[in-house]
Design an enzyme around this catalytic site. Structure first.
Site, PDB file in Angstrom:
ATOM      1  N   ARG A 290      32.408  43.008  58.311  1.00 26.41           N
ATOM      2  CA  ARG A 290      32.669  43.926  57.195  1.00 26.41           C
ATOM      3  C   ARG A 290      33.938  44.734  57.482  1.00 26.41           C
ATOM      4  O   ARG A 290      34.726  45.028  56.600  1.00 26.41           O
ATOM      5  CB  ARG A 290      31.465  44.849  56.949  1.00 26.41           C
ATOM      6  CG  ARG A 290      31.739  45.893  55.884  1.00 26.41           C
ATOM      7  CD  ARG A 290      30.494  46.451  55.176  1.00 26.41           C
ATOM      8  NE  ARG A 290      29.296  46.562  55.970  1.00 26.41           N
ATOM      9  CZ  ARG A 290      29.071  47.509  56.880  1.00 26.41           C
ATOM     10  NH1 ARG A 290      29.973  48.449  57.117  1.00 26.41           N
ATOM     11  NH2 ARG A 290      27.929  47.512  57.555  1.00 26.41           N
TER      12      ARG A 290
ATOM     13  N   TYR B  43      44.503  46.802  32.355  1.00 26.48           N
ATOM     14  CA  TYR B  43      43.323  45.958  32.454  1.00 26.48           C
ATOM     15  C   TYR B  43      42.065  46.763  32.082  1.00 26.48           C
ATOM     16  O   TYR B  43      41.828  47.853  32.618  1.00 26.48           O
ATOM     17  CB  TYR B  43      43.221  45.417  33.885  1.00 26.48           C
ATOM     18  CG  TYR B  43      42.023  44.543  34.099  1.00 26.48           C
ATOM     19  CD1 TYR B  43      41.922  43.319  33.450  1.00 26.48           C
ATOM     20  CD2 TYR B  43      40.984  44.942  34.926  1.00 26.48           C
ATOM     21  CE1 TYR B  43      40.804  42.522  33.623  1.00 26.48           C
ATOM     22  CE2 TYR B  43      39.876  44.146  35.114  1.00 26.48           C
ATOM     23  CZ  TYR B  43      39.790  42.936  34.451  1.00 26.48           C
ATOM     24  OH  TYR B  43      38.690  42.152  34.625  1.00 26.48           O
TER      25      TYR B  43
ATOM     26  N   ASP C 256      49.772  48.409  39.999  1.00 32.07           N
ATOM     27  CA  ASP C 256      49.036  47.145  39.915  1.00 32.07           C
ATOM     28  C   ASP C 256      50.074  46.061  39.629  1.00 32.07           C
ATOM     29  O   ASP C 256      50.653  46.001  38.547  1.00 32.07           O
ATOM     30  CB  ASP C 256      47.989  47.238  38.787  1.00 32.07           C
ATOM     31  CG  ASP C 256      47.088  46.008  38.729  1.00 32.07           C
ATOM     32  OD1 ASP C 256      47.557  44.917  39.131  1.00 32.07           O
ATOM     33  OD2 ASP C 256      45.936  46.132  38.272  1.00 32.07           O
TER      34      ASP C 256
ATOM     35  N   LYS D 125      44.205  36.215  40.515  1.00 36.87           N
ATOM     36  CA  LYS D 125      45.178  35.718  39.544  1.00 36.87           C
ATOM     37  C   LYS D 125      46.257  34.874  40.246  1.00 36.87           C
ATOM     38  O   LYS D 125      45.918  33.854  40.806  1.00 36.87           O
ATOM     39  CB  LYS D 125      45.738  36.902  38.749  1.00 36.87           C
ATOM     40  CG  LYS D 125      44.662  37.931  38.322  1.00 36.87           C
ATOM     41  CD  LYS D 125      43.676  37.378  37.312  1.00 36.87           C
ATOM     42  CE  LYS D 125      42.455  38.266  37.091  1.00 36.87           C
ATOM     43  NZ  LYS D 125      42.704  39.643  36.714  1.00 36.87           N
TER      44      LYS D 125
HETATM   45  C1  LIG Z   1      41.969  40.841  36.710  1.00 41.04           C
HETATM   46  C2  LIG Z   1      42.704  42.097  36.915  1.00 41.04           C
HETATM   47  C3  LIG Z   1      42.152  43.134  37.652  1.00 41.04           C
HETATM   48  C4  LIG Z   1      40.757  43.049  38.242  1.00 41.04           C
HETATM   49  O1  LIG Z   1      40.698  42.086  39.242  1.00 41.04           O
HETATM   50  P1  LIG Z   1      39.361  41.235  39.602  1.00 41.04           P
HETATM   51  O2  LIG Z   1      39.833  40.367  40.694  1.00 41.04           O
HETATM   52  O3  LIG Z   1      38.971  40.523  38.362  1.00 41.04           O
HETATM   53  O4  LIG Z   1      38.354  42.225  40.021  1.00 41.04           O
HETATM   54  C5  LIG Z   1      42.914  44.275  37.847  1.00 41.04           C
HETATM   55  N1  LIG Z   1      44.148  44.386  37.326  1.00 41.04           N
HETATM   56  C6  LIG Z   1      44.721  43.399  36.602  1.00 41.04           C
HETATM   57  C7  LIG Z   1      46.078  43.573  36.052  1.00 41.04           C
HETATM   58  C8  LIG Z   1      44.005  42.228  36.362  1.00 41.04           C
HETATM   59  O5  LIG Z   1      44.562  41.273  35.634  1.00 41.04           O
END
Ligand SMILES: *Cc1c(COP(=O)(O)O)cnc(C)c1O
Length: 396
Positions: free
Chosen positions: A52, A104, A176, A201
């Site tokens: 962890r 998001y 982000d 992604k």
């Molecule tokens: C998908 C996404 C998230 C969340 O990520 P997960 O891996 O689905 O938890 C956060 N920010 C953006 C811009 C995203 O496209």
């Protein structure tokens, strides 16, 4: 945008944090599928105790992310939301955080449904508007959290300027960077304190695994963030760490192709009679085109568009065959979504509509298939809209 290391990003993506496994010489880091690690003796450690906290496969991935973003530290979580949850725990009740209004939907939900009730306060604003950003700053503002380009409206926020504004009062800028990936944008080099990724992604890139990251160079935050990661238990598993490392090896190739295909799809849509407007940062008439050119090296593979007629939406979603009607983005397969009811459904309608996420908006994550095939699929789906029999939309 100077990078600290002499190796190019393409090369770093292939070679990761270490060029080979130091123990065996394995070219690919093994999946250390062990929850715990033997201590050589009392007070002695190999650096690994319990998975962890730390795991060798995950550590390799964390080093890779740090190098790709030009940061000193990387932390890998079980999803992008896991990473954002860790970020928010740097703050305490009473702290105020400025957040891009167009972001998001899951991030909005986490902040508004959960953290607001614990006494955190958030302001949702159009961070691409400098005046609004300045005006929303309060004495108790401790952080700015932005997505740029934003999701799904492709608005670009000036990272350098946002960093300068929040740093004046000793706060943190978190970016982000999911939409562009480290291949096209490195927010730390522009003054950001923390980079957030949904590795689900572009980094993982194959629509087969979830992961999330925080990357930074702040020695004063590292211990706290590690402690949050270890305590919360949303650390990335060895197998998913390995899959993400595997995906990252081809990041450069994929991103180049995503970008080429993204541009082709954006141009096709812009020229189509059923499309009213295309949101794509690579168009010279995008309102922040020059800003985008000054802080990113590319435009990625995300394209949003307004249809003229909202009745076309269900026809397109039903008619596409190569492009899949599915949530998520950044994978090799092209995906189409309807943000209003999918990724952004958690955001109150009034706010969604004000941000431009209306009933005519569709979002395309352009994959790495042959561009001509993607366009032919879009064209065929739009053609179906023309053929619609009852114009009342009742059976659609
Ligand atoms: C998908 C996404 C998230 C969340 O990520 P997960 O891996 O689905 O938890 C956060 N920010 C953006 C811009 C995203 O496209």
């Amino acid at each position: 945008m100077k990078r600290e290391t002499a190796l190019s990003l393409d090369t770093l993506a292939v070679h990761g944090g270490s060029p080979f496994d130091p123990l065996t010489g394995a070219v690919c880091v093994p999946i250390y599928q062990s929850s715990t690690f033997r201590h050589p003796g009392l007070g002695e450690s190999t650096g690994f105790d319990y998975s962890r906290g730390t795991n060798p496969t995950r550590t390799e991935l964390e080093k890779t992310l740090a190098r790709l973003e030009g940061g000193s530290y990387g932390l890998a979580f079980s999803s992008g939301m896991g990473a954002i949850s860790a970020f928010i725990k740097l703050f305490k009740p009473g702290d105020h955080i400025l957040v891009s209004e167009d972001l998001y939907g899951g991030t909005y939900r986490l902040f508004s449904e959960f953290y607001q009730q614990y006494g955190f306060s958030f302001s949702w604003i159009d961070t691409s508007d400098v005046d609004k950003l300045k005006a929303a700053m309060r004495d108790e503002t401790k952080a700015v959290f932005i997505e740029t380009p934003s999701n799904p409206m492709m608005k670009v926020t000036d990272i350098r300027l946002a960093a300068e504004l929040i740093h004046r009062q000793g706060g943190i800028l978190a970016v982000d960077n999911t939409f562009l990936s480290p291949y096209f944008q490195n927010p730390l080099s522009l003054g950001a304190d923390l980079v957030v990724h949904s590795g689900t992604k572009y980094l993982g890139g194959h629509n087969d695994t979830l992961s999330g990251f925080l990357v930074h160079s702040r020695d004063d935050l590292e211990e706290r963030l590690r402690n949050i990661q270890k305590s919360e238990g949303a650390s990335l598993s060895p197998f998913d760490s390995w899959l993400t490392l595997r995906g990252i090896k081809t990041l450069a190739l994929r991103m180049e192709r995503h970008e080429q295909n993204g541009r082709s799809a954006a141009e096709f849509l812009r020229g189509h009679e059923r499309v009213e407007k295309v949101f794509y940062t690579g168009f010279e008439d995008h309102p922040q085109y020059r800003l985008s050119q000054s802080q990113a090296r590319g435009h990625g593979g995300m394209v949003s568009f307004y249809l003229k007629d909202p009745a076309d939406v269900p026809i397109i979603l039903r008619s596409v065959s190569l492009i899949l009607f599915a949530e998520s983005l950044g994978g090799v397969e092209s995906l189409i979504t309807y943000p209003l009811v999918q990724t952004h459904s958690a955001i109150p309608e009034e706010m969604r509509i004000a941000a431009g996420v209306n009933h005519r908006l569709m979002r395309l994550s352009v994959g790495i298939e042959k561009a001509g095939d993607i366009i032919a699929d879009l064209d065929a789906a739009l053609e179906q809209c023309k053929k619609r029999v009852p114009p009342d939309g009742s059976k659609l």
